[in-house]
Design a protein around this motif. Structure first.
Motif, PDB file in Angstrom:
ATOM      1  N   ALA A  19      74.637  11.811   9.148  1.00 13.64           N
ATOM      2  CA  ALA A  19      75.159  11.983   7.786  1.00 13.64           C
ATOM      3  C   ALA A  19      74.058  12.273   6.765  1.00 13.64           C
ATOM      4  O   ALA A  19      74.343  12.699   5.650  1.00 13.64           O
ATOM      5  CB  ALA A  19      75.934  10.726   7.367  1.00 13.64           C
ATOM      6  N   VAL A  20      72.796  12.075   7.117  1.00  7.79           N
ATOM      7  CA  VAL A  20      71.703  12.264   6.166  1.00  7.79           C
ATOM      8  C   VAL A  20      71.507  13.746   5.884  1.00  7.79           C
ATOM      9  O   VAL A  20      71.325  14.546   6.798  1.00  7.79           O
ATOM     10  CB  VAL A  20      70.388  11.628   6.693  1.00  7.79           C
ATOM     11  CG1 VAL A  20      69.214  12.021   5.811  1.00  7.79           C
ATOM     12  CG2 VAL A  20      70.528  10.117   6.760  1.00  7.79           C
ATOM     13  N   ARG A  21      71.562  14.074   4.580  1.00 10.77           N
ATOM     14  CA  ARG A  21      71.389  15.470   4.155  1.00 10.77           C
ATOM     15  C   ARG A  21      70.339  15.613   3.064  1.00 10.77           C
ATOM     16  O   ARG A  21      70.188  16.668   2.472  1.00 10.77           O
ATOM     17  CB  ARG A  21      72.719  16.027   3.664  1.00 10.77           C
ATOM     18  CG  ARG A  21      73.739  16.017   4.816  1.00 10.77           C
ATOM     19  CD  ARG A  21      74.918  16.850   4.582  1.00 10.77           C
ATOM     20  NE  ARG A  21      74.559  18.094   3.908  1.00 10.77           N
ATOM     21  CZ  ARG A  21      75.437  18.876   3.330  1.00 10.77           C
ATOM     22  NH1 ARG A  21      76.696  18.579   3.342  1.00 10.77           N
ATOM     23  NH2 ARG A  21      75.063  19.978   2.729  1.00 10.77           N
ATOM     24  N   TYR A  42      64.008  14.402   9.534  1.00  5.15           N
ATOM     25  CA  TYR A  42      65.248  14.770   8.839  1.00  5.15           C
ATOM     26  C   TYR A  42      65.135  16.150   8.205  1.00  5.15           C
ATOM     27  O   TYR A  42      66.070  16.959   8.271  1.00  5.15           O
ATOM     28  CB  TYR A  42      65.615  13.731   7.780  1.00  5.15           C
ATOM     29  CG  TYR A  42      66.329  12.528   8.330  1.00  5.15           C
ATOM     30  CD1 TYR A  42      67.591  12.649   8.911  1.00  5.15           C
ATOM     31  CD2 TYR A  42      65.762  11.268   8.284  1.00  5.15           C
ATOM     32  CE1 TYR A  42      68.267  11.555   9.425  1.00  5.15           C
ATOM     33  CE2 TYR A  42      66.425  10.154   8.790  1.00  5.15           C
ATOM     34  CZ  TYR A  42      67.680  10.311   9.364  1.00  5.15           C
ATOM     35  OH  TYR A  42      68.342   9.224   9.871  1.00  5.15           O
ATOM     36  N   LEU A  43      64.011  16.432   7.592  1.00 12.15           N
ATOM     37  CA  LEU A  43      63.834  17.716   6.922  1.00 12.15           C
ATOM     38  C   LEU A  43      63.783  18.861   7.921  1.00 12.15           C
ATOM     39  O   LEU A  43      64.340  19.941   7.669  1.00 12.15           O
ATOM     40  CB  LEU A  43      62.577  17.687   6.052  1.00 12.15           C
ATOM     41  CG  LEU A  43      62.677  16.760   4.842  1.00 12.15           C
ATOM     42  CD1 LEU A  43      61.302  16.510   4.238  1.00 12.15           C
ATOM     43  CD2 LEU A  43      63.640  17.318   3.812  1.00 12.15           C
ATOM     44  N   LEU A  44      63.145  18.652   9.065  1.00 13.13           N
ATOM     45  CA  LEU A  44      63.105  19.691  10.091  1.00 13.13           C
ATOM     46  C   LEU A  44      64.477  19.909  10.710  1.00 13.13           C
ATOM     47  O   LEU A  44      64.892  21.049  10.947  1.00 13.13           O
ATOM     48  CB  LEU A  44      62.091  19.332  11.180  1.00 13.13           C
ATOM     49  CG  LEU A  44      60.621  19.400  10.775  1.00 13.13           C
ATOM     50  CD1 LEU A  44      59.731  18.890  11.911  1.00 13.13           C
ATOM     51  CD2 LEU A  44      60.228  20.807  10.360  1.00 13.13           C
ATOM     52  N   ARG A  45      65.194  18.813  10.963  1.00 15.89           N
ATOM     53  CA  ARG A  45      66.527  18.932  11.559  1.00 15.89           C
ATOM     54  C   ARG A  45      67.477  19.663  10.620  1.00 15.89           C
ATOM     55  O   ARG A  45      68.243  20.529  11.024  1.00 15.89           O
ATOM     56  CB  ARG A  45      67.101  17.544  11.878  1.00 15.89           C
ATOM     57  CG  ARG A  45      68.492  17.652  12.538  1.00 15.89           C
ATOM     58  CD  ARG A  45      69.259  16.378  12.521  1.00 15.89           C
ATOM     59  NE  ARG A  45      69.654  16.062  11.154  1.00 15.89           N
ATOM     60  CZ  ARG A  45      70.192  14.908  10.791  1.00 15.89           C
ATOM     61  NH1 ARG A  45      70.382  13.970  11.675  1.00 15.89           N
ATOM     62  NH2 ARG A  45      70.521  14.682   9.542  1.00 15.89           N
ATOM     63  N   GLY A  46      67.436  19.315   9.343  1.00 11.77           N
ATOM     64  CA  GLY A  46      68.374  19.897   8.376  1.00 11.77           C
ATOM     65  C   GLY A  46      67.948  21.221   7.809  1.00 11.77           C
ATOM     66  O   GLY A  46      68.757  21.928   7.201  1.00 11.77           O
ATOM     67  N   GLY A  47      66.672  21.569   7.984  1.00 10.39           N
ATOM     68  CA  GLY A  47      66.172  22.828   7.424  1.00 10.39           C
ATOM     69  C   GLY A  47      66.368  22.860   5.917  1.00 10.39           C
ATOM     70  O   GLY A  47      66.361  21.824   5.247  1.00 10.39           O
ATOM     71  N   PRO A  48      66.599  24.045   5.365  1.00  5.35           N
ATOM     72  CA  PRO A  48      66.747  24.161   3.911  1.00  5.35           C
ATOM     73  C   PRO A  48      67.988  23.456   3.365  1.00  5.35           C
ATOM     74  O   PRO A  48      68.088  23.210   2.176  1.00  5.35           O
ATOM     75  CB  PRO A  48      66.828  25.660   3.657  1.00  5.35           C
ATOM     76  CG  PRO A  48      66.807  26.333   4.965  1.00  5.35           C
ATOM     77  CD  PRO A  48      66.617  25.313   6.045  1.00  5.35           C
ATOM     78  N   ASP A  49      68.936  23.127   4.248  1.00  8.46           N
ATOM     79  CA  ASP A  49      70.137  22.421   3.794  1.00  8.46           C
ATOM     80  C   ASP A  49      69.891  20.930   3.574  1.00  8.46           C
ATOM     81  O   ASP A  49      70.743  20.243   3.005  1.00  8.46           O
ATOM     82  CB  ASP A  49      71.274  22.598   4.807  1.00  8.46           C
ATOM     83  CG  ASP A  49      71.784  24.027   4.832  1.00  8.46           C
ATOM     84  OD1 ASP A  49      71.676  24.719   3.807  1.00  8.46           O
ATOM     85  OD2 ASP A  49      72.278  24.446   5.893  1.00  8.46           O
ATOM     86  N   CYS A  50      68.760  20.425   4.036  1.00  6.66           N
ATOM     87  CA  CYS A  50      68.395  19.027   3.788  1.00  6.66           C
ATOM     88  C   CYS A  50      67.487  19.012   2.563  1.00  6.66           C
ATOM     89  O   CYS A  50      66.386  19.565   2.581  1.00  6.66           O
ATOM     90  CB  CYS A  50      67.680  18.430   5.005  1.00  6.66           C
ATOM     91  SG  CYS A  50      67.318  16.663   4.825  1.00  6.66           S
ATOM     92  N   LEU A  51      67.967  18.415   1.483  1.00  5.67           N
ATOM     93  CA  LEU A  51      67.220  18.400   0.233  1.00  5.67           C
ATOM     94  C   LEU A  51      65.992  17.495   0.325  1.00  5.67           C
ATOM     95  O   LEU A  51      66.051  16.422   0.937  1.00  5.67           O
ATOM     96  CB  LEU A  51      68.109  17.885  -0.898  1.00  5.67           C
ATOM     97  CG  LEU A  51      69.377  18.669  -1.202  1.00  5.67           C
ATOM     98  CD1 LEU A  51      70.185  17.959  -2.279  1.00  5.67           C
ATOM     99  CD2 LEU A  51      69.037  20.076  -1.631  1.00  5.67           C
ATOM    100  N   LEU A  52      64.920  17.932  -0.297  1.00  7.13           N
ATOM    101  CA  LEU A  52      63.740  17.093  -0.472  1.00  7.13           C
ATOM    102  C   LEU A  52      63.628  16.820  -1.962  1.00  7.13           C
ATOM    103  O   LEU A  52      63.409  17.746  -2.757  1.00  7.13           O
ATOM    104  CB  LEU A  52      62.482  17.779   0.059  1.00  7.13           C
ATOM    105  CG  LEU A  52      61.164  17.049  -0.192  1.00  7.13           C
ATOM    106  CD1 LEU A  52      61.200  15.606   0.312  1.00  7.13           C
ATOM    107  CD2 LEU A  52      60.001  17.821   0.421  1.00  7.13           C
ATOM    108  N   VAL A  53      63.828  15.564  -2.337  1.00  3.42           N
ATOM    109  CA  VAL A  53      63.864  15.164  -3.744  1.00  3.42           C
ATOM    110  C   VAL A  53      62.791  14.114  -3.995  1.00  3.42           C
ATOM    111  O   VAL A  53      62.656  13.164  -3.226  1.00  3.42           O
ATOM    112  CB  VAL A  53      65.257  14.581  -4.110  1.00  3.42           C
ATOM    113  CG1 VAL A  53      65.306  14.154  -5.562  1.00  3.42           C
ATOM    114  CG2 VAL A  53      66.354  15.586  -3.793  1.00  3.42           C
TER     115      VAL A  53
END
Length: 178
Positions: A19-21, A42-53
């Motif tokens: 569920a982590v995005r 998480y960032l690699l798995r989600g690619g650009p769709d996983c936000l880095l905030v």
């Protein structure tokens, strides 16, 4: 977060929450290599769709007597470096936080004062949002730094100049009683 097993190959086997995005980087006195690994996964798995905030880029938090500790910006930079991408900063000096608060509470920028002790976050955000700015000289900024920006002739440096300054926030107490 703990690293599962003794080797890097073990570290990438830990289960990830599907569920982590987004990865949010804020002040964390328990920041660790294990957390950095988890954020990167998480960032690699989600690619650009996983936000880095990131919450902010403060590089140092001042303490009394000229001491300081690393600020959240150090943690944000570690995750950005590992992920090879830039975080979206929701805190100062980005206007995102002010826009949310202004909308929620109906603030009029012309009637709002930004009080802060840092030129590169507090005053820059206040000026960028059209607020009156008041610098307190109790943080990391000295008046000589303000004068240097003011006298520079550089528009970018002028955005770091406050409208007013006080030695301490306590100097405002008499005016607040009126």
């Amino acid at each position: 977060a703990a690293l599962p097993g003794p080797a890097p190959a073990d570290w990438v086997q830990a289960p990830l929450d599907p569920a982590v995005r987004a990865v949010l980087v804020g002040f964390d006195e328990h920041f660790s290599y294990a957390k950095l690994c988890q954020a990167l996964r998480y960032l690699l798995r989600g690619g650009p769709d996983c936000l880095l905030v990131g919450t902010n880029r403060d590089h140092r938090l001042p303490l009394e007597g000229g001491a300081g500790i690393p600020g959240t910006g150090c943690l944000v930079k570690a995750v950005e470096t590992a992920a090879q991408r830039e975080a979206f900063i929701v805190g100062k000096p980005n206007r995102f936080m002010f826009d949310c608060v202004a909308q929620e509470f109906g603030l009029d920028p012309a009637r709002t004062v930004m009080v802060g002790d840092r030129l590169d976050t507090d005053i820059l955000m206040g000026n960028g949002c059209g607020l009156t700015t008041l610098l307190t000289l109790t943080g990391v900024t000295a008046l000589d730094e303000v004068r240097g920006h003011q006298d520079s002739g550089c528009p970018a440096r002028h955005s770091l100049v406050p409208d007013y300054y006080v030695d301490s926030i306590a100097d405002l107490l008499p005016a607040l009683g009126e």
